[in-house]
Design an enzyme around this catalytic site. Structure first.
Site, PDB file in Angstrom:
ATOM      1  N   GLU A 142     -55.467  66.681  49.274  1.00 24.08           N
ATOM      2  CA  GLU A 142     -54.355  65.564  48.916  1.00 24.08           C
ATOM      3  C   GLU A 142     -54.270  65.687  47.477  1.00 24.08           C
ATOM      4  O   GLU A 142     -54.255  64.549  47.199  1.00 24.08           O
ATOM      5  CB  GLU A 142     -54.318  64.269  49.905  1.00 24.08           C
ATOM      6  CG  GLU A 142     -54.145  64.569  51.280  1.00 24.08           C
ATOM      7  CD  GLU A 142     -53.672  63.180  51.886  1.00 24.08           C
ATOM      8  OE1 GLU A 142     -54.049  62.109  51.255  1.00 24.08           O
ATOM      9  OE2 GLU A 142     -53.272  63.276  53.105  1.00 24.08           O
ATOM     10  N   GLU A 311     -54.528  66.484  59.444  1.00 24.25           N
ATOM     11  CA  GLU A 311     -54.884  65.174  59.825  1.00 24.25           C
ATOM     12  C   GLU A 311     -54.008  64.489  60.633  1.00 24.25           C
ATOM     13  O   GLU A 311     -52.725  64.284  60.084  1.00 24.25           O
ATOM     14  CB  GLU A 311     -54.929  64.253  58.495  1.00 24.25           C
ATOM     15  CG  GLU A 311     -56.175  64.812  57.751  1.00 24.25           C
ATOM     16  CD  GLU A 311     -56.206  63.943  56.478  1.00 24.25           C
ATOM     17  OE1 GLU A 311     -55.831  62.824  56.254  1.00 24.25           O
ATOM     18  OE2 GLU A 311     -56.894  64.370  55.247  1.00 24.25           O
TER      19      GLU A 311
END
Ligand code: GLA
Ligand code: ZN
Length: 671
Positions: A142, A311
Site C-alpha cells: 500500500e 485483502e
C-alpha cells in the site's frame, strides 16, 4: 483462481503452521500472502540473511497445496537501517521527521533507501525465483497509504529540481508556466526551487492541507511525487523480473499517485477491500455498498483487465477501535461483489487476529484463540463454491456501455483548490457513480487516454485541466455519434494548473453550446433546480448558463437567476453533449442520469430491481452472458428477473420470481 488469506508465519509458533495449513486446505485455500513486513526477520543485521524460517513455512504450506504471494518487505525498513541512515526518514510538510514506530517511514526519493531496497529485493528474487510455491510477487505494501501527504525532504527537493529541468528545459519556461511573477516568486537559479512545505500563510480545509502555494508548483509537486512512487516500484519490479517469471502486483489503495502509470509497471493490480472502513472514516450505507464496487471498477479500468483482492475484510477490524462485525453471509456478499466487478482471485485479511502489535484488534477469519467459528465456516463455504464461479468469472468482462473518465491529476488539482468549500472530486465522482449504479447501469471507469469509440455514453466529472489535444479527442468522439456528459468545473484550467483565458466552459464551450455567464458557490444556501432531473437541490456549485446552440433541460428557481438554464444538451455532429451546471441531491442525480442514459439508448443490467439489489451483467471469455445478483442489506428482497435462469452454484432452475435472503449473492445464467 487463487483463494486464500494473508498469513504471517513469523507471528505464530512453527507447531501451529501445519494446523493452519490443514484448516486452509479444508476451506479450499490455495494461496497465502507472506513476508511483506518481515525485513527484520530476513535481514536481522546488515548483510546477514536468514531465509530459513520462510523456506520452512513455504514447505509446510506447499505440502497442502497452498502457494504464496511473496511480498517484498520494504514498507517496514528495520531499526538498524534507520539508525544508520536517518536521512531515509520521510519529512512532513512542516519539515518534521516522521519517525520510527509504525511503517512507511521512508522517502521514495532517498537514493540510500533505493539501494538497500534493491539489495533485499534482489536477494529474495534470487532465493525464491524457482520455488514452485511462488505464485506471484507483491512489491512493498500500500504505497502512501496512511501517511497522507507527500515527503518534503531535501532528497525530494533535489530530485524535484531534476524533474523540473527535464519538464521545462529552462527557468524562463518554468516561471512562465507557474506565473511566478505573482507575489515576487520568480526563480533565478534552479537551486532556489522549493518544495511546497508549510509557508507563512497556511490553512487547513477539513482533512486537506490548503496551502497558499502557487497552484502550478502544487500540481507539479504532486505529479513529481507520483512519478517517484512509480519509479520506486519500477526499480523493484525490474529486479524481480530478472529472476522470476511469476506475475508482479501491488495492492493499490491510495490516490496520491497515478494508477495508470503504476499499472504499466505491474502485471496484476490488487485492491484491499474493507467495506466498513471505506471513504475517509465516515461510512454511510451508500459508501459501504458502492465504494467497493467503484474501487474495483476503477482498478479494473487501469489496465482494462481483471484484478485481484489482496485483502478482503473478514472480521471486525480497526487499530484502536473496531468496526462493525460482518453479519452472517456478509463476507460472502462482499466477496461476490468484488468478483462481479472484476476480481478474479480473493485473499482475506487476515487469517488470524494477532496477539501483539498495532493490529491486535484486527480480526480476521480466526480469532486470537485460533478456533474456527462462524466466519471460518462462511469462508469455507465460499471456498467450496469458487471453482464453479471461476469457470465463468475468469477472463470475463463487465458488459458496460458507459465510461466514467477518472483522472488523478484532475483530483489533485481539485484537492488544492476545491472551488467550493464542500467540493470534493472523489465524493462528486462517487455521487455520479452511485446515481448510475442505483438505477442498475453497469459502467467502466478509465482514463481519458483510452479509446472512447465503444462507449455509448461518456461522463467526465469536473474535468478541469484541458488542452487542445483533449478538446479534439472529446469533440471527435461526439461528432462521430458519442454522447458526452460534462459537468460544472470542467475546462476552466490549462494543464499547468493556470486558469484558461477562454470563455467558460473553456475547452468544452464548442461541444456544450453554452456559455457559463456567472456561477455561485452555494455551500451555505441551497438552491432549487427543476427539469428532467425532477425537483432538485443544489448545495455546492451552480453555473448560470447562457445557451447558444444548446437546448435547456433544467432551470434554476429563485434568486437572481430564476429561470436561467442549469442543465443543457447540445447536438454536435452526430452526437450530443450534456452540460450539467450544478451538483444535485441524490434523487435528482439518479433521475438525471437515468434520463440521459435512456436518451442515449444505454441498457440497464436488469430493469425494475430494488435499489438494495446490485446486478452486474457480464460476459464470459467466450461471450456467454451471465449475471451477479447481490443483496447488500439485511432485509430480504423479492425480485423478478426478465428471464428464467440457471443458478450456477447449485445448478438449479431459478426465476423469473426470486427471493434474495439477507446478504444473498447469486451467479445466474439466463436460460
Ligand atoms: C492495510 C494493510 C495491511 C493491514 C491492514 C489492516 O490494508 O495493507 O497490512 O495493515 O490494512 O490494518
Ligand atoms: Zn523525501
Amino acid at each position: 483462481m487463487y483463494f486464500g488469506a494473508d498469513y504471517y508465519p513469523e507471528h505464530w509458533p512453527r507447531e501451529r503452521w501445519e494446523t493452519d495449513a490443514k484448516l486452509m486446505q479444508e476451506a479450499g485455500f490455495n494461496l497465502i500472502r507472506v513476508a511483506e513486513f518481515s525485513w527484520a526477520k530476513l535481514e536481522p543485521s546488515e548483510g546477514h540473511w536468514d531465509f530459513g524460517w520462510l523456506d520452512d513455512a513455504l514447505d509446510v504450506f506447499y505440502k497442502y497445496g497452498i502457494q504464496v504471494v511473496m511480498g517484498t518487505p520494504t514498507a517496514t525498513p528495520p531499526k538498524w537501517l534507520m539508525d544508520k541512515h536517518p536521512e531515509i526518514y520521510k519529512r512532513d510538510f512542516q519539515g518534521l521527521v516522521l519517525g520510527f514506530g509504525s511503517r512507511r517511514h521512508y522517502c521514495y526519493n532517498s537514493e540510500i533507501y533505493r539501494e538497500y531496497s534493491e539489495k533485499i529485493v534482489e536477494k529474495m528474487a534470487q532465493h525464491y525465483a524457482n520455488h514452485p510455491a511462488v505464485a506471484a510477487w507483491q512489491i512493498d505494501n500500500e504505497f502512501t497509504a496512511g501517511d497522507g501527504l507527500y515527503c518534503y525532504c531535501e532528497s525530494c527537493r533535489q530530485k524535484f529540481i531534476v524533474w523540473l529541468k527535464k519538464k521545462y528545459g529552462s527557468l524562463d519556461a518554468l516561471n512562465k508556466a507557474w506565473g511566478t511573477v505573482f507575489w515576487s516568486q520568480t526563480y533565478t537559479d534552479w537551486d532556489q526551487i522549493i518544495v511546497p512545505r508549510k509557508s507563512a500563510v497556511h490553512r487547513t480545509l477539513g482533512a486537506i492541507e490548503c496551502n497558499a502555494h502557487n497552484p502550478g508548483l502544487n500540481l507539479d509537486y504532486a505529479r513529481f511525487q507520483s512519478d517517484a512512487i512509480v519509479d520506486y516500484c519500477a526499480i523493484q519490479s525490474r529486479i524481480i523480473r530478472r529472476w522470476s517469471k511469476a506475475p508482479i502486483t501491488h495492492n493499490v489503495v491510495n490516490e496520491k499517485y497515478d494508477y495508470y502509470k503504476m499499472g504499466d509497471e505491474l502485471d496484476i493490480l490488487t485492491y484491499d477491500n474493507y467495506p466498513y472502513l471505506s471513504m475517509r472514516g465516515a461510512p454511510d450505507k451508500n459508501t459501504q455498498i458502492y465504494n467497493p464496487a467503484l474501487q474495483i471498477d476503477q482498478l479494473r479500468g487501469v489496465k482494462q483487465k481483471n484484478v485481484w483482492v489482496m485483502e478482503e475484510e473478514s472480521g471486525p477490524c480497526g487499530w484502536n477501535a473496531l468496526s462493525d462485525t460482518p453479519r452472517p453471509d456478509q463476507i460472502r456478499e462482499w466477496t461476490y461483489q468484488t468478483m462481479a466487478h472484476g476480481a478474479e482471485s480473493i485473499v482475506y485479511f487476515r487469517w488470524r487476529a494477532c496477539l501483539f502489535g498495532t493490529e491486535q484488534y484486527w480480526y480476521g477469519i480466526l480469532d486470537h484463540d485460533g478456533i474456527p467459528r462462524r466466519r471460518y465456516e462462511e469462508v469455507k463455504q465460499i471456498g467450496g463454491e469458487m471453482p464453479k464461479v471461476a469457470a465463468y468469472n475468469e477472463g470475463s468482462t463487465v458488459d458496460s456501455e458507459i465510461l466514467m473518465v477518472r483522472s488523478f491529476e484532475q483530483q489533485w488539482s481539485h484537492e488544492f483548490q476545491p472551488h467550493s468549500w464542500e467540493f470534493d472530486y472523489r465524493k462528486y465522482f462517487f455521487s455520479l457513480y452511485c446515481g448510475f449504479s442505483k438505477k442498475h447501469y453497469n459502467l467502466d471507469i478509465s482514463s481519458e487516454k483510452i479509446d472512447f469509440s465503444r462507449y455509448k455514453l461518456i461522463v467526465a466529472p469536473a474535468f478541469n485541466l484541458m488542452d487542445e489535444a483533449l478538446k479534439a479527442k472529446f469533440e471527435k468522439y461526439v461528432a462521430e455519434g458519442g454522447n458526452l456528459v460534462v459537468t460544472f468545473r470542467s475546462g476552466t484550467k490549462e494543464m499547468d494548473n493556470s486558469m484558461t483565458e477562454r470563455t467558460l466552459p473553456g475547452y468544452f464551450k464548442d461541444l456544450a453550446g453554452v456559455e457559463v455567464e456567472e456561477f455561485d458557490a452555494r455551500y451555505h444556501n441551497p438552491a432549487k433546480v427543476k427539469g428532467v432531473c425532477g425537483d432538485g437541490e443544489v448545495s455546492l456549485w451552480l453555473d448560470i448558463l447562457k445557451p447558444e446552440t444548446a437546448k435547456v433541460l433544467a432551470t434554476y428557481e429563485g434568486d437572481f437567476y430564476d429561470g436561467r438554464a442549469a442543465i443543457t444538451v447540445n447536438q454536435f455532429g452526430k452526437g450530443r453533449c450534456y452540460y450539467v451546471g450544478c451538483d444535485l441531491d441524490e434523487a435528482a442525480t439518479g433521475e438525471l442520469l437515468d434520463y440521459i442514459a435512456k436518451e442515449c439508448g444505454v441498457a440497464k443490467a436488469i430493469d425494475n430491481l430494488p435499489v438494495e439489489v446490485e446486478a452486474v451483467r457480464k460476459k464470459t471469455a467466450d461471450g456467454k452472458t451471465f449475471y451477479f445478483l447481490l443483496n447488500a442489506v439485511e432485509e430480504k428482497q423479492e425480485i423478478e428477473l426478465p428471464f428464467a435462469a440457471k443458478d450456477l452454484l447449485t445448478g438449479e432452475k431459478v426465476g423469473p420470481k426470486l427471493t434474495l435472503n439477507p446478504y444473498a449473492a447469486m451467479v445466474v445464467e439466463p436460460e
